[in-house]
Every structure is written in structure tokens, then in C-alpha cells.
Design an enzyme around this catalytic site. Structure first.
Site, PDB file in Angstrom:
ATOM      1  CG  HIS A   1      -4.183  -0.707   5.171  1.00  0.00           C
ATOM      2  ND1 HIS A   1      -3.716  -0.004   4.081  1.00  0.00           N
ATOM      3  CD2 HIS A   1      -5.040  -1.630   4.667  1.00  0.00           C
ATOM      4  CE1 HIS A   1      -4.248  -0.482   2.982  1.00  0.00           C
ATOM      5  NE2 HIS A   1      -5.065  -1.475   3.296  1.00  0.00           N
TER       6      HIS A   1
ATOM      7  CG  ASN B   1     -12.345  11.003  -4.731  1.00  0.00           C
ATOM      8  OD1 ASN B   1     -13.356  11.668  -4.909  1.00  0.00           O
ATOM      9  ND2 ASN B   1     -11.141  11.440  -5.082  1.00  0.00           N
TER      10      ASN B   1
ATOM     11  CB  CYS C   1       1.099   1.119   4.367  1.00  0.00           C
ATOM     12  SG  CYS C   1      -0.557   0.853   5.033  1.00  0.00           S
TER      13      CYS C   1
ATOM     14  CG  ASP D   1      -2.482  14.554  -4.304  1.00  0.00           C
ATOM     15  OD1 ASP D   1      -3.442  13.899  -3.858  1.00  0.00           O
ATOM     16  OD2 ASP D   1      -1.945  14.302  -5.406  1.00  0.00           O
TER      17      ASP D   1
ATOM     18  N   GLY E   1     -13.787   7.584  -8.115  1.00  0.00           N
ATOM     19  CA  GLY E   1     -12.392   7.715  -8.534  1.00  0.00           C
ATOM     20  C   GLY E   1     -11.376   7.427  -7.447  1.00  0.00           C
TER      21      GLY E   1
ATOM     22  CB  CYS F   1      -0.896  -0.005   1.234  1.00  0.00           C
ATOM     23  SG  CYS F   1      -1.704   1.572   1.540  1.00  0.00           S
TER      24      CYS F   1
ATOM     25  CG  HIS G   1      -8.412  14.280  -2.018  1.00  0.00           C
ATOM     26  ND1 HIS G   1      -7.338  14.179  -2.869  1.00  0.00           N
ATOM     27  CD2 HIS G   1      -9.025  13.069  -2.049  1.00  0.00           C
ATOM     28  CE1 HIS G   1      -7.303  12.968  -3.408  1.00  0.00           C
ATOM     29  NE2 HIS G   1      -8.321  12.267  -2.928  1.00  0.00           N
TER      30      HIS G   1
ATOM     31  CG  HIS H   1      -6.878   9.304   0.612  1.00  0.00           C
ATOM     32  ND1 HIS H   1      -7.011   7.993   0.221  1.00  0.00           N
ATOM     33  CD2 HIS H   1      -7.094  10.049  -0.497  1.00  0.00           C
ATOM     34  CE1 HIS H   1      -7.284   7.939  -1.066  1.00  0.00           C
ATOM     35  NE2 HIS H   1      -7.358   9.180  -1.530  1.00  0.00           N
TER      36      HIS H   1
ATOM     37  CG  HIS I   1      -4.258   3.782   3.621  1.00  0.00           C
ATOM     38  ND1 HIS I   1      -3.242   3.076   4.246  1.00  0.00           N
ATOM     39  CD2 HIS I   1      -4.660   4.715   4.512  1.00  0.00           C
ATOM     40  CE1 HIS I   1      -3.055   3.551   5.463  1.00  0.00           C
ATOM     41  NE2 HIS I   1      -3.894   4.560   5.651  1.00  0.00           N
TER      42      HIS I   1
END
Ligand code: DGP
Length: 111
Positions: free
Chosen positions: A45, A84, A6, A29, A90, A3, A99, A97, A95
Site C-alpha cells: 500500500h 493519475n 488492498c 478496470d 483525477g 482501501c 492504467h 496504480h 493506492h
């Protein structure tokens, strides 16, 4: 585990870390979609938003997003938090997250 997040958390892959705690890491990003584009990532995770059982963790993620928005100077001008989830939205990294996006005018509805 294969990952990418990770590996970032374990410092096997370099990233621009702007905040780190026992539970969270926040990085810029690699492919920014706005002048400010930061990922808020839990260290545990968990693949999908709906798999997070820890409500406090979700709250902490939102709280740190707001603190970073202030630090990055986008609190007053405006920012967007995007999560997302699965194919139609998309999600490309499995994992979970958030944005944090800002620094430009954003359209609604999103594409
Ligand atoms: P999503 O498509 O919602 O799953 O978002 C995944 C984001 O992760 C995408 O905007 C690009 C970013 N990303 C992927 N690999 C890396 C990486 O190695 N480093 C950083 N900083 N970001 C990455």
C-alpha cells in the site's frame, strides 16, 4: 485498512485478475475507458507515485504493462500508460496504480 485496492489484493472484493505475482496484481478496470483498460497495482500500500522508492518495482510495473499489452493484442496498434497523481490529475483511489489503455484511437493532448 479501508482501501479498495488492498481489499482486491486480499480477495475481499472480487475482480477480474489477469496477472498476479508476489509484488503485483493486474485487474480489469471496473469502469473501462477503452476496449482494453487494465490496472497495474503494487500489492504494497503506497498512495502516490512519488512515494515509491523501489525503482525495480517501477520497472517491473512497466515491464508487465508491456507484456499485457502484447497479450491483449494492443502492442502493435498502440497503447497508453497513465498514472493519475493527486486531485488535478483525477486520482480517485489512494493506492498507486498504472492504467494500461488501448484498443481505440486516443487523442492528444489528453483531456
Ligand atoms: P484513478 O482515478 O486514476 O485513481 O483510477 C482508479 C480506477 O480504479 C478507476 O478507473 C476505477 C477503478 N476502480 C475503482 N474501484 C474499483 C473496483 O472495485 N474494481 C476494479 N476492477 N476497478 C476499480
Amino acid at each position: 485498512m479501508n482501501c479498495i485496492f488492498c481489499k482486491i489484493i486480499n480477495k475481499e472484493i472480487k475482480s477480474d485478475i489477469i496477472y498476479e505475482s508476489e509484488e503485483l496484481i493486474c485487474i480489469r478496470d471496473i469502469n473501462p475507458q477503452a476496449p482494453v483498460h487494465i490496472l497495474i497495482i503494487p500489492k504494497k500500500h503506497i498512495e502516490k507515485l512519488y512515494e515509491i522508492e523501489d525503482e525495480l518495482l517501477l520497472g517491473k510495473m512497466l515491464k508487465i504493462a508491456c507484456e499485457i499489452a502484447k497479450k491483449e493484442g494492443i502492442k502493435e496498434t498502440g497503447f497508453r500508460i497513465v498514472i493519475n497523481t493527486n486531485k488535478n490529475a483525477g486520482q480517485s483511489v489512494e493506492h498507486v496504480h498504472f492504467h494500461l489503455l488501448g484498443g481505440r484511437l486516443m487523442l492528444w493532448p489528453p483531456g
